[in-house]
Design a protein around this motif. Structure first.
Motif, short mmCIF file in Angstrom:
data_model
loop_
_atom_site.label_atom_id
_atom_site.label_comp_id
_atom_site.label_asym_id
_atom_site.label_seq_id
_atom_site.Cartn_x
_atom_site.Cartn_y
_atom_site.Cartn_z
N ARG A 57 0.83 -1.21 0.00
CA ARG A 57 0.00 0.00 0.00
C ARG A 57 0.87 1.27 0.00
N GLU A 58 2.17 1.09 0.20
CA GLU A 58 3.11 2.21 0.23
C GLU A 58 4.48 1.70 -0.15
N ASP A 59 5.41 2.60 -0.41
CA ASP A 59 6.78 2.23 -0.74
C ASP A 59 7.48 1.67 0.50
N GLY A 60 8.45 0.78 0.29
CA GLY A 60 9.20 0.26 1.42
C GLY A 60 10.31 -0.68 0.98
N VAL A 61 10.88 -1.38 1.96
CA VAL A 61 11.91 -2.39 1.73
C VAL A 61 11.41 -3.69 2.34
N MET A 62 11.50 -4.77 1.57
CA MET A 62 10.93 -6.03 2.01
C MET A 62 11.81 -6.72 3.07
N SER A 63 11.14 -7.26 4.06
CA SER A 63 11.76 -8.17 5.01
C SER A 63 10.68 -9.11 5.52
#
Length: 301
Positions: free
Chosen positions: A43-49
């Motif tokens: 739903r928004e930008d981010g970095v996967m973990s």
């Protein structure tokens, strides 16, 4: 650190907590033989973990559920991007949904915040950066100042949160109290009450631990540094120092120990702290004040 055994144990506990006697909603509304599929969507930008943890939560609910990730841990994503597909019995998909999202949203939030801190530090080494109180100084021990976490983690979730820090490009501090000696003000006060001075306290500890045990000492004043160096500390933590005192501390230590800066680190301040030449900046906010990233499970027709 984040082993399959740790993941499996944690998600099983979480599933049991969420549905100790089954999922009454699914059992009364969804036919047992109904199957379906859904997409994990940002739903928004981010970095996967935590993509493997996401999958493990569904598989722990029902090994027949199929998960197809389209992103790997440590990779950035954008709002609207599909990150994984899941399919299987609808009852089991809906029962495991919240647990899977809870892990992945928090872990991705930590990775995203860590990546923001790392980016701020990396920017100081580009041409044209101006630090608040002097030239940019390279750290002695590493190519660039490292962003590290602390022990201020959610009880029971430390392996997940420290792993997420690494996904964001950060590094881990000691995992727990058993991993290294860290002498803080209260430890030093207790030793001083027995008549042991700062240098003597560090040497006293060194005599008791193995040669591979790392010793870190926290200081809150510049005048403590010579005694800590004389004691042979491996790392000296400059706690809540001003920028000017941090720069002077780095000069005093002069490469004879790893220099860590700590205390009230923010995105606004971290670049100027790194520019003083410290080797490590520890940021408790990475795990104790993080906001989960908004991810959702969108049902597919």
């Amino acid at each position: 650190m984040l082993t399959q055994h740790i993941i499996r144990t944690a998600v099983e506990v979480a599933l049991a907590e969420d549905a100790p006697y089954g999922d009454v909603t699914c059992e009364t509304t969804i036919p047992a033989d109904e199957t379906g599929s859904a997409s994990l969507t940002a739903r928004e930008d981010g970095v996967m973990s935590g993509i493997d943890v996401f999958a493990a939560a569904f598989r722990a609910q029902n090994p027949a559920i199929e998960i197809t990730p389209s992103i790997a841990d440590g990779e950035p994503f954008h709002a609207g991007q599909a990150l994984a597909a899941v399919s299987g019995p609808v009852r089991d998909l809906l029962t495991a949904e919240r647990v899977a999202l809870n892990f992945t949203q928090r872990m991705s939030g930590i990775a995203t915040m860590t990546a923001a801190f790392v980016a701020r530090v990396d920017a100081i080494y580009a041409d044209g950066f101006r630090a608040a109180n002097g030239p940019v100084v390279r750290p002695r021990r590493y190519e660039r100042t490292r962003i590290v976490d602390t022990r201020k983690t959610t009880p029971g979730l430390r392996p997940f949160e420290k792993y997420a820090v690494r996904c964001g490009g950060g590094h881990n501090h000691r995992y727990g109290l058993s991993d290294a000696v860290m002498m803080k003000d209260n430890h030093l006060a207790a030793l001083a009450a027995r008549g042991i001075d700062l240098t003597g306290a560090i040497r006293h500890v060194r005599q008791q631990v193995g040669h591979t045990t790392h010793i870190e000492v926290e200081v809150d004043r510049l005048d403590q540094i010579p005694a800590v160096i004389a004691g042979g500390a491996d790392t000296i933590m400059l706690d809540n120092f001003t920028l000017d005192d941090t720069r002077r501390g780095v000069e005093l230590i002069d490469g004879r120990a790893i220099v860590e800066a700590s205390g009230n680190m923010s995105l606004e301040r971290v670049a100027d702290v790194a520019a003083t030449g410290v080797d490590v900046i520890s940021v408790g906010a990475l795990t104790h004040s993080v906001r989960s990233i908004d991810l959702g499970l969108d049902w597919l027709d």
